[in-house]
Each structure stands twice: as structure tokens, then as C-alpha cells.
Design a protein around this motif. Structure first.
Motif, PDB file in Angstrom:
ATOM      1  N   PHE A   8       0.647   2.937   7.861  1.00  0.00           N
ATOM      2  CA  PHE A   8      -0.586   2.743   7.098  1.00  0.00           C
ATOM      3  C   PHE A   8      -1.312   1.450   7.470  1.00  0.00           C
ATOM      4  N   CYS A   9      -0.784   0.722   8.465  1.00  0.00           N
ATOM      5  CA  CYS A   9      -1.367  -0.564   8.885  1.00  0.00           C
ATOM      6  C   CYS A   9      -1.393  -1.566   7.730  1.00  0.00           C
ATOM      7  N   LEU A  10      -0.284  -1.631   6.995  1.00  0.00           N
ATOM      8  CA  LEU A  10      -0.149  -2.569   5.888  1.00  0.00           C
ATOM      9  C   LEU A  10       0.936  -3.602   6.180  1.00  0.00           C
ATOM     10  N   ASP A  11       1.387  -3.653   7.429  1.00  0.00           N
ATOM     11  CA  ASP A  11       2.355  -4.672   7.831  1.00  0.00           C
ATOM     12  C   ASP A  11       1.647  -6.016   7.983  1.00  0.00           C
ATOM     13  N   LYS A  12       2.397  -7.069   8.160  1.00  0.00           N
ATOM     14  CA  LYS A  12       1.851  -8.424   8.208  1.00  0.00           C
ATOM     15  C   LYS A  12       0.820  -8.586   9.319  1.00  0.00           C
ATOM     16  N   CYS A  19       5.623  -4.670  -1.294  1.00  0.00           N
ATOM     17  CA  CYS A  19       6.149  -4.822   0.062  1.00  0.00           C
ATOM     18  C   CYS A  19       5.051  -4.971   1.112  1.00  0.00           C
ATOM     19  N   CYS A  20       3.781  -4.795   0.744  1.00  0.00           N
ATOM     20  CA  CYS A  20       2.684  -4.880   1.710  1.00  0.00           C
ATOM     21  C   CYS A  20       2.634  -6.258   2.378  1.00  0.00           C
ATOM     22  N   VAL A  54      -2.683   4.574  -1.408  1.00  0.00           N
ATOM     23  CA  VAL A  54      -3.834   4.038  -2.140  1.00  0.00           C
ATOM     24  C   VAL A  54      -4.199   2.658  -1.617  1.00  0.00           C
ATOM     25  N   ASP A  55      -3.188   1.832  -1.343  1.00  0.00           N
ATOM     26  CA  ASP A  55      -3.444   0.505  -0.777  1.00  0.00           C
ATOM     27  C   ASP A  55      -4.131   0.617   0.586  1.00  0.00           C
ATOM     28  N   ALA A  56      -3.700   1.570   1.391  1.00  0.00           N
ATOM     29  CA  ALA A  56      -4.320   1.767   2.702  1.00  0.00           C
ATOM     30  C   ALA A  56      -5.785   2.168   2.558  1.00  0.00           C
TER      31      ALA A  56
END
Length: 422
Positions: free
Chosen positions: A318-322, A347-348, A409-411
Motif C-alpha cells: 500500500f506504499c505505507l512503509d517508511k 504500524c504505518c 483506508v490509510d492508503a
């Protein structure tokens, strides 16, 4: 009454069969056959007390192998049409990235560019067709093309004779190909300056018709052309190209493509979510299988290990890594803390560790009780293992499904922020 193993798998078969329908891209009968095969193999392994094989059946044979399915995409066309920029955009990286295909440089031999997250997906930047070294009639005779899944033929103007001849040769190989008209953003900028009454839709239609007409003149029947800007994939027709590629790929490679695509719209994020959701039962089943191991506390250790791996996969997908969040912060001129404030899952943007997973489990009280209950119930004579297996399956399934929903949803929130800036 049957043995504990028989009771366990009777319960697990019911749990697997009662999962929600798989995402729309998969054939239900195909998935059902795979599920039955998993259950049968596990049952045989445990009846023979082969616990190592039981775990590896899911963890290696069905999960790792699935994640290693190769997908090779060839990007070709004449020199200078923007092939390298398209390769980079498709992989979700900037032209300035150290992993990027160099732009503005003539490609003299096939160059492979693995996807930065999914190395089993490779994009090939091919030499310009029709050059003295690579005449069109000899182009596909090289061994490079044997493992290519499909071709994308790129042009920055009207498609020419070499493009048409290449398409016809690809068709003879019984492989799919797609015409991409690149640098649409440049064409629209030119039109704005030169047209008294600028109409974007009419301009796009004119470009499309011009390309189709040229291909028909070269003998290509019913050509379909996708208008794309490598700098703005969310605009124009990259989404239509994406849908077409998905539809025409074999089912076992379709999910591979979906996960590798950049997040350009909410539809892409939804599709990724469905792919991830369709895999959850594998992990839940792996957790349930470990319950048959007669070693205290091993199930909790394995469960946490599973969750660490899967949550990390979700973040990258989802491209939510650091790294992705830092890139988003830089490209949108938005402070990183402001982006993190938009996200709900804890965890995002973090390294997923066992400590973090345990913290997440503690915040989900019902699930934590479930983990404790499965560890205690497994020691009930005869029926303990089946009960613990069912609890383990349900606990892991619910935890992953809940976090997957939250992360999707975050993505979407991050995507909305990016598109608003663009």
C-alpha cells in the motif's frame, strides 16, 4: 468419534469454505480446488505426525511459491519515445531514483529493471525497434522474448511501420501487446498554446484517432491505443490499460500484476486489498496447523512471526512503509508528521517488529483473549487440539482482516493527499 487430527481438519475445512468470496479476478472453482489440496496435504502430513512438512506445505509450497511467480513485461518501440520514463513510472519510482532506468540515453541492449518491492516482476527496457542493430523482422528472434508475458509498444507520435510490424510478429508468438501513446502531457501543453479555443477532450480524441488510423493503414486490425503521461499516471488512460492487462493475464499472474502496480486511484488500492484478503486464510490455516505441535507457547511465537511478515507486506503493498511516506512527504511538501497524523494504523511508516505486533494485539483485547484461549484449550484431552486450531484460525483471520481494512483506508487518505497536490 474420530481422531484429533480428523476433528481438527473437519473444523478447518468448514472455516476455509465459509470464508467470504474471493475477489472478482479469481475463479471460485480454481480457488476451491487449491483450498481442498491444501487441506488434504495437511491432513496427510499430520496423520503421519510429520509436523515439519505440515507447516512447510503452507509456508513454502503455497505462500512463498505464490510470491515468486515471475511476471516479465517488455517495453519496446522506437528510440526516444519515453520507454525508460514509462518503465520508471510503472515501477512507482522517480527518474532521479538510484534504481531508475536512465532517461535520455539510447538503449543498445535489453535492460532488466526489477520492481523495487516485488523482484519477481521485471520490466525490460528494450532497444529501439527498427535500428540498424535491431531491424523489425529480426527483433523477436532473440531469446530475450521467450519468457515475456506481454509487450507494451510505446510511441510519442503516430505509430510507424516498425511498430505495426512488431505488433504483427508478437501476435504470431501468441502473446498480448498494447499500444501506448506517450508524452500526452506535452501534447496538451502545446495544444493550449496554439489553440484559440482549447478543448482537452477533443484534443485527446484527435490524438487517439490519428494513432488508430496510422496503425490501420499499416495493417493492424482493430488497434486499441492508450494515451498515457508517465508523469501523471492517474490522468488519461493508464487505468484503462491496467484493467485490460489484468483481464487478459492468466489468473495466477493477475494478482502479481495488481500488487506491483502504482497506487494511482482508489480502484487500484481496492484491488490490492482484495488480493491480500484472498491470502489471509493461508496464514490463518498455517497458525491453526502449528497448534498440533505439542510444545508449550510455540503457537504464540509462530503467530506473532506470521503477523510481522504479513503486516510488513501490507505496508509495502500500500506504499505505507517508511521510505514511501518520506517520498510522499517530499513530493507533496507535506511534513512527515502531518502525513502520519492522517493515518489510523499504528504500524504505518514503521519497522514491523514482534514488539509492535504484541502492542497491536494488546490494543485488540478480544483478539488477545483469543490467543490466550487457544494456548490454554489445546491441553484439553482429545478435543483440545481441534478447539485450539479453530480459535487460532479465527483469531489470526480477524486480526489480519481488521488491519487490512484499516491500512487500505490509510492508503486512500495518502492518495487523496497526493492527488490534491498534483
Amino acid at each position: 468419534m474420530g481422531s484429533p487430527v480428523t476433528c481438527t481438519f473437519s473444523i478447518l475445512e468448514t472455516l476455509v469454505q465459509n470464508q467470504p468470496p474471493k475477489h472478482r479476478h479469481q475463479q471460485s472453482n480454481e480457488m476451491s480446488a487449491m483450498e481442498s489440496k491444501v487441506i488434504e496435504d495437511l491432513k496427510n502430513a499430520l496423520e503421519n505426525l510429520d509436523l515439519v512438512s505440515a507447516v512447510s506445505i503452507i509456508n513454502i509450497k503455497y505462500l512463498e511459491d505464490t510470491n515468486k511467480i515471475p511476471l516479465n513485461i517488455a517495453i519496446t518501440g522506437e528510440s526516444g519515445v519515453g520507454k525508460s520514463a514509462f518503465v520508471n513510472a510503472f515501477r512507482g519510482i522517480d527518474n532521479a531514483d538510484e534504481r531508475a532506468a536512465p532517461t535520455g540515453v539510447e538503449t543498445t541492449k535489453p535492460e532488466s529493471y526489477p520492481h523495487p518491492i516485488y523482484p519477481n516482476v521485471t520490466l525490460w527496457d528494450l532497444p529501439g525497434v527498427g535500428t540498424s542493430k535491431f531491424p523489425a523482422d529480426q527483433y523477436l528472434k532473440h531469446s530475450w522474448f521467450e519468457n515475456v508475458d506481454f509487450f507494451i509498444i510505446v510511441s510519442a507520435g503516430r505509430f510507424r511501420e516498425n511498430d505495426a510490424r512488431l505488433a504483427q510478429e508478437i501476435k504470431k508468438m501468441d502473446k498480448n501487446f498494447y499500444f501506448v501513446r506517450s508524452k500526452i502531457d506535452n501534447n496538451l501543453s502545446d495544444a493550449k498554446r496554439s489553440q484559440t479555443e482549447y478543448d482537452e477532450e477533443k484534443t485527446l480524441q484527435k490524438i487517439r484517432e490519428n494513432c488508430i488510423e496510422g496503425l490501420k493503414e499499416q495493417g493492424v486490425a482493430s488497434p486499441q491505443v492508450f494515451l498515457v503521461s508517465s508523469f501523471d499516471l492517474h490522468l488519461y488512460e493508464f487505468r484503462a490499460l491496467q484493467d485490460t492487462m489484468e483481464r487478459e493475464l492468466p489468473s495466477h499472474k493477475r494478482d502479481v500484476l495488481i500488487l506491483a502496480l502504482p497506487n494511482i486511484c482508489k480502484s487500484t488500492i481496492y484491488k490490492k486489498k482484495e488480493v491480500f484478503r484472498s491470502q489471509i486464510w493461508h496464514y490463518a490455516l498455517l497458525s491453526a496447523t502449528v497448534e498440533a505441535v505439542p510444545i508449550p507457547a510455540i503457537s504464540i511465537v509462530v503467530d506473532v512471526g506470521i503477523l510481522v511478515k504479513v503486516l510488513q507486506d501490507y505496508l509495502f503493498g500500500f506504499c505505507l512503509d517508511k521510505r514511501s511516506l518520506e517520498k510522499c512527504s517530499s513530493s507533496t511538501n507535506t511534513p512527515l508528521d502531518e502525513l502520519r497524523a492522517m493515518l489510523n494504523c499504528i504500524c504505518c511508516g514503521k519497522d514491523v517488529t514482534k514488539e509492535l505486533v504484541l502492542l497491536m494485539l494488546k490494543s485488540a483485547t478480544v483478539l488477545l483473549i483469543g490467543l490466550a484461549a487457544e494456548e490454554g484449550s489445546r491441553w484439553i484431552p482429545f478435543i483440545g487440539i481441534p478447539i485450539a486450531a479453530a480459535l487460532s484460525f479465527t483469531t489470526i483471520y480477524k486480526f489480519l482482516r481488521s488491519n487490512l481494512n484499516e491500512l487500505s483506508v490509510d492508503a486512500e487518505n495518502i492518495l487523496t493527499k497526493v492527488l490534491a497536490i498534483k
